[in-house]
Design an enzyme around this catalytic site. Structure first.
Site, short mmCIF file in Angstrom:
data_model
loop_
_atom_site.label_atom_id
_atom_site.label_comp_id
_atom_site.label_asym_id
_atom_site.label_seq_id
_atom_site.Cartn_x
_atom_site.Cartn_y
_atom_site.Cartn_z
N SER A 21 0.83 -1.04 -0.12
CA SER A 21 0.00 0.06 -0.04
C SER A 21 0.97 1.13 -0.05
O SER A 21 1.87 1.34 0.84
CB SER A 21 -0.92 0.14 1.26
OG SER A 21 -1.49 1.31 1.32
N ASN A 69 9.60 9.04 3.45
CA ASN A 69 8.47 9.53 2.96
C ASN A 69 7.47 9.99 4.00
O ASN A 69 7.58 9.45 5.08
CB ASN A 69 7.65 8.54 1.86
CG ASN A 69 6.63 7.79 2.51
OD1 ASN A 69 5.43 8.24 2.71
ND2 ASN A 69 7.04 6.59 3.03
N LEU A 73 -1.21 9.84 4.17
CA LEU A 73 -2.27 9.14 4.13
C LEU A 73 -3.25 9.87 2.85
O LEU A 73 -4.18 9.78 3.28
CB LEU A 73 -3.06 8.69 5.23
CG LEU A 73 -2.14 7.82 6.11
CD1 LEU A 73 -3.25 7.71 7.46
CD2 LEU A 73 -2.15 6.32 5.48
N ASN A 128 -4.12 -0.95 9.15
CA ASN A 128 -2.83 -0.26 9.32
C ASN A 128 -2.81 0.46 10.43
O ASN A 128 -3.46 1.58 10.57
CB ASN A 128 -2.43 0.69 8.05
CG ASN A 128 -0.96 1.33 8.39
OD1 ASN A 128 -0.30 1.09 9.06
ND2 ASN A 128 -0.85 2.36 7.31
N CYS A 131 1.20 3.70 10.64
CA CYS A 131 1.72 4.60 9.93
C CYS A 131 2.40 5.72 10.86
O CYS A 131 1.66 6.29 11.75
CB CYS A 131 0.56 5.34 9.20
SG CYS A 131 1.03 6.63 8.05
N LYS A 166 -1.45 -4.60 10.07
CA LYS A 166 -0.12 -4.32 9.56
C LYS A 166 0.43 -3.45 10.92
O LYS A 166 -0.05 -2.55 11.25
CB LYS A 166 -0.21 -3.28 8.34
CG LYS A 166 1.17 -3.08 7.75
CD LYS A 166 0.91 -2.22 6.56
CE LYS A 166 2.37 -1.97 5.91
NZ LYS A 166 2.12 -1.16 4.58
#
Length: 303
Positions: A21, A69, A73, A128, A131, A166
């Site tokens: 993703s 990065n 989102l 997720n 993040c 995740k």
């Protein structure tokens, strides 16, 4: 030719290679370059309840053997993903797709997952909780076993499809978090998300990324990812998806020996948009070189 197929949470994959993703959009952009149906599946762009513009720019910083990065989102929100993105995807990808979901509250996760669970194209929900690029969400759930379990349980209550959680590597004990998710009903675990990194511009003496820090990915983190996949796969009974710096067929085999049933490829797609296609193409010859006839036979096979 060796057998490439695997089974992920009850759904067969032609091969274990899955673009991660955030590195493959919603698929149709890459479909302009090659037939993406060669993939096992792919995990589409992280989706949230509401639309997000993402973080301010600059969002990318190059590093030795990787990149940082902090996109944050950016996505159109779940309702627009269902209304606009999935119909376009349906025209070019004819397999179940993995829906990646992020949130800022337990309720956010449950709401978004419930809607995506109802979509025929979605085979798995990749939740997720890891993040590192947003404030007040994402990784804040994935660094505490209790919080990760709470998200998992809430999502399981409103979904019928396999839920894969995740996890973040930015913790001291990833095994305890994986086990908490499994105990809360997770059907699988995927790891690792990006590590937390930073670069500084020597001329301005300021962080290169506007968000100061961001997710560090690429080949430099591969040994950390292999170690964590190995630890988690030994501790849980559910399937594990390995990722983190994977860029070759050899890397896929190494991840699977560590215990991964399937393998996601992330940053490599940003360097070479054909990376996943090339890895799949190279797998049979690489398997033959190492005397592997069936990929399922090597899952967790490290001696």
């Amino acid at each position: 030719m060796g057998k490439l197929s695997v089974n992920l949470c009850g759904i067969p994959l032609d091969n274990p290679v899955i673009p991660a993703s955030g590195t493959f959009g919603f698929g149709y952009e890459y479909a302009e370059l090659y037939d993406i149906n060669c993939l096992g599946t792919f995990s589409f762009k992280g989706t949230t309840r509401e639309a997000r513009f993402g973080n301010p720019t600059p969002r990318i910083a190059e590093c030795t053997a990787g990149l940082i990065n902090a996109v944050g989102l950016q996505n159109p929100g779940v309702e627009q993903v269902i209304a606009r993105e999935l119909p376009k995807l349906k025209d070019c990808f004819h397999k179940p797709v993995m829906a990646n979901v992020s949130g800022f509250s337990v309720e956010d996760y449950a709401y978004t997952c419930r809607l995506l669970d109802q979509q025929a194209q979605v085979g798995w929900l990749e939740v997720n909780v890891s993040c590192p690029n947003v404030h007040g969400g994402g990784m804040s759930f994935g660094t505490d076993p209790k919080a990760a379990a709470e998200v998992t349980a809430a999502v399981k209550q409103v979904t019928t499809k396999p839920v894969i959680v995740k996890l973040s590597p930015n913790v001291t004990d990833i095994v305890s978090i994986a086990k908490a998710c499994e105990d809360a009903g997770a059907d699988g675990i995927s790891l690792i998300n990006t590590m937390l990194g930073m670069r500084i511009d020597l001329r301005s003496r300021k962080p290169i990324i506007a968000n100061t820090m961001g997710g560090f990915s690429g080949p430099a983190i591969f040994p950390v990812a292999v170690r964590m996949v190995y630890q988690v796969a030994k501790a849980v009974k559910v399937p594990v998806i390995g990722m983190g710096g994977v860029s070759s067929a050899e890397d896929v085999l190494e991840m699977m020996l560590a215990g991964a049933t399937a393998v996601e490829v992330g940053a490599a797609n940003l360097v070479n948009p054909y990376a996943c296609r090339d890895i799949i193409r190279d797998l049979p010859e690489t398997m033959e070189r190492y005397g592997i006839e069936n990929l399922c036979d090597i899952i967790g096979g490290v001696k």
